[in-house]
Design an enzyme around this catalytic site. Structure first.
Site, PDB file in Angstrom:
ATOM      1  N   ASP A 119      97.506 -80.849  -8.223  1.00 59.09           N
ATOM      2  CA  ASP A 119      98.421 -80.150  -6.912  1.00 59.09           C
ATOM      3  C   ASP A 119      98.657 -81.379  -5.963  1.00 59.09           C
ATOM      4  O   ASP A 119      98.184 -82.563  -5.955  1.00 59.09           O
ATOM      5  CB  ASP A 119      97.740 -79.135  -6.025  1.00 59.09           C
ATOM      6  N   ASP A 138      99.871 -81.233  -2.218  1.00 59.64           N
ATOM      7  CA  ASP A 138      99.509 -80.719  -0.595  1.00 59.64           C
ATOM      8  C   ASP A 138      97.926 -80.568  -0.571  1.00 59.64           C
ATOM      9  O   ASP A 138      97.545 -79.528  -1.337  1.00 59.64           O
ATOM     10  CB  ASP A 138     100.445 -79.811  -0.208  1.00 59.64           C
ATOM     11  N   SER A 194     103.522 -79.679  -7.952  1.00 59.21           N
ATOM     12  CA  SER A 194     103.599 -78.744  -6.730  1.00 59.21           C
ATOM     13  C   SER A 194     104.353 -77.730  -6.383  1.00 59.21           C
ATOM     14  O   SER A 194     105.359 -77.641  -7.020  1.00 59.21           O
ATOM     15  CB  SER A 194     103.748 -80.099  -5.799  1.00 59.21           C
TER      16      SER A 194
END
Length: 299
Positions: A90, A92, A179
Site C-alpha cells: 500500500d 498512503d 494503491s
C-alpha cells in the site's frame, strides 16, 4: 519436526533488545531454542525447533507476555520459505506518511472534511469505492498543476521504505506499489522509492483541472487482492512466497491472501486480522522478519 522462527524487532531509534531482556525472555523459550542477533539490540531471531505451528504460536504468546508491553514487534512463522519473492505494498500511511487525497484537499482548505471521510473508510466504517467518489468530487476545479508541488512539499517517505525496496530488488524480489490513491502520486513516488511497478486510480482532468471524478472501475479492496494473485501467477510463485503490507480496511483482502500479510501501524481491525503487525518499528522490520541481517541490506 519443523523449525519455526520468532523475530523480535524494536524501533532502530529506540533499541530495546538488551541482554537483560533476553535473559528474561529465556524463561519463555524451550531449552533448545537458539538466539541469533540480526542487528545489535534492534533485532533478533529465535529459532524454535518445535513440532507444529500451534506450539510455535503458543511460544509466541509466552514471548509477548514476557515482553510486558515493551515497544517490540514480534513475527512468528515457519523458518523454511520465510524469504518472499513478491511484495505488494500500500502507499498512503504505509510507504509514505500521509494520505494523498487529504493533502490535495488542503489546497482547497477542505483537509479536515476529507480527512474525516478518509479515516472512516480506512477503519472500514465506510465502503471504500463510494467514499473515494465522495472525496474526489470535493476536489472538483483544483488545478492539477499543484500535484507535483504537493508531492514535493507535503509528502514524506516512511522511514525504511527506500532501504526495504532496494534490498528486496537487490535480492530478486518483485515489488509493486498498489494503491487506492492516484497514479498522479504513485508514478513519481514509486520511482523515488524504487518499486518495479505501480497501480492506482486515475483522476479525470480537463483543461488542467480536476473534474471531480475518477476512472471506473475503482481500484479498491478487491482489486488489491487481484493484483497480488495476478503477479503471483505471472511469476509462477507459491502463495507462501508472497508478502503484502498495508494499514487500512481496503488492504485487508490482500493481507489475508498473502503468504505473510503485515499490518503497518494499522487500524485495529486490520491489525487483528493480519498474520503479523508492525506497531513500533519502521519498514525495515520486514527485512529482519525475513532473516536479512543489517550487513545484507542494500542502502
Amino acid at each position: 519436526m519443523s523449525d519455526f522462527v520468532a523475530t523480535l524487532v524494536s524501533n532502530p531509534d529506540k533499541a530495546a533488545l538488551s541482554d537483560a531482556l533476553l535473559s528474561k525472555l529465556a524463561q519463555a523459550l524451550p531449552e533448545n531454542a537458539k538466539v541469533i542477533r540480526l542487528d545489535g539490540q534492534i533485532a533478533i531471531d529465535i529459532i524454535l525447533p518445535v513440532e507444529n505451528a500451534k506450539i510455535a504460536a503458543s511460544i509466541g504468546a509466552d514471548i509477548r507476555k514476557a515482553l510486558a508491553n515493551k515497544p517490540i514487534d514480534l513475527f512468528v512463522q515457519p523458518l523454511a520459505g520465510r524469504r518472499k519473492k513478491l511484495l505488494i505494498a500500500d502507499m498512503d500511511s504505509t510507504m509514505i506518511e500521509q494520505e494523498c487525497i487529504d493533502e490535495l484537499a488542503a489546497e482547497l482548505r477542505l483537509k479536515q472534511k476529507v480527512a474525516k471521510i478518509t479515516e472512516r473508510a480506512m477503519k472500514g466504517e465506510l465502503e471504500f469505492e463510494p467514499a473515494l467518489r465522495e472525496r474526489v468530487a470535493l476536489l472538483k476545479g483544483l488545478d492539477a498543476g499543484v500535484i507535483p508541488k504537493v508531492i514535493s512539499n507535503r509528502i514524506t517517505h516512511t522511514k525504511g521504505a527506500r532501504t526495504l525496496i532496494s534490498t528486496f530488488r537487490g535480492h530478486g524480489v518483485y515489488t509493486a506499489l498498489v494503491s487506492g490513491g492516484f497514479t498522479h502520486f504513485t508514478g513519481p513516488i514509486s520511482l523515488a522509492i524504487g518499486f518495479d511497478e505501480h497501480r492506482a486510480n486515475r483522476l479525470h482532468v480537463e483543461e488542467g483541472k480536476l473534474t471531480g471524478t475518477v476512472e471506473e472501475p475503482i481500484l479498491g479492496r478487491a482489486a488489491k487482492k487481484s493484483a497480488l494473485i495476478e503477479l503471483r501467477d505471472l511469476f509462477a510463485l507459491q502463495n507462501h512466497e508472497t508478502l503484502a503490507i498495508g494499514d487500512g480496511a481496503n488492504d485487508l483482502d490482500m493481507i489475508k491472501e498473502a503468504g505473510l500479510g503485515v499490518a503497518f501501524h494499522a487500524k485495529p481491525a486490520v491489525a487483528e486480522a493480519a498474520h503479523a503487525r508492525i506497531d513500533h518499528a519502521d519498514l525495515t522490520a520486514l527485512l529482519y522478519a525475513q532473516g536479512y541481517s543489517r550487513s545484507s541490506w542494500i542502502e
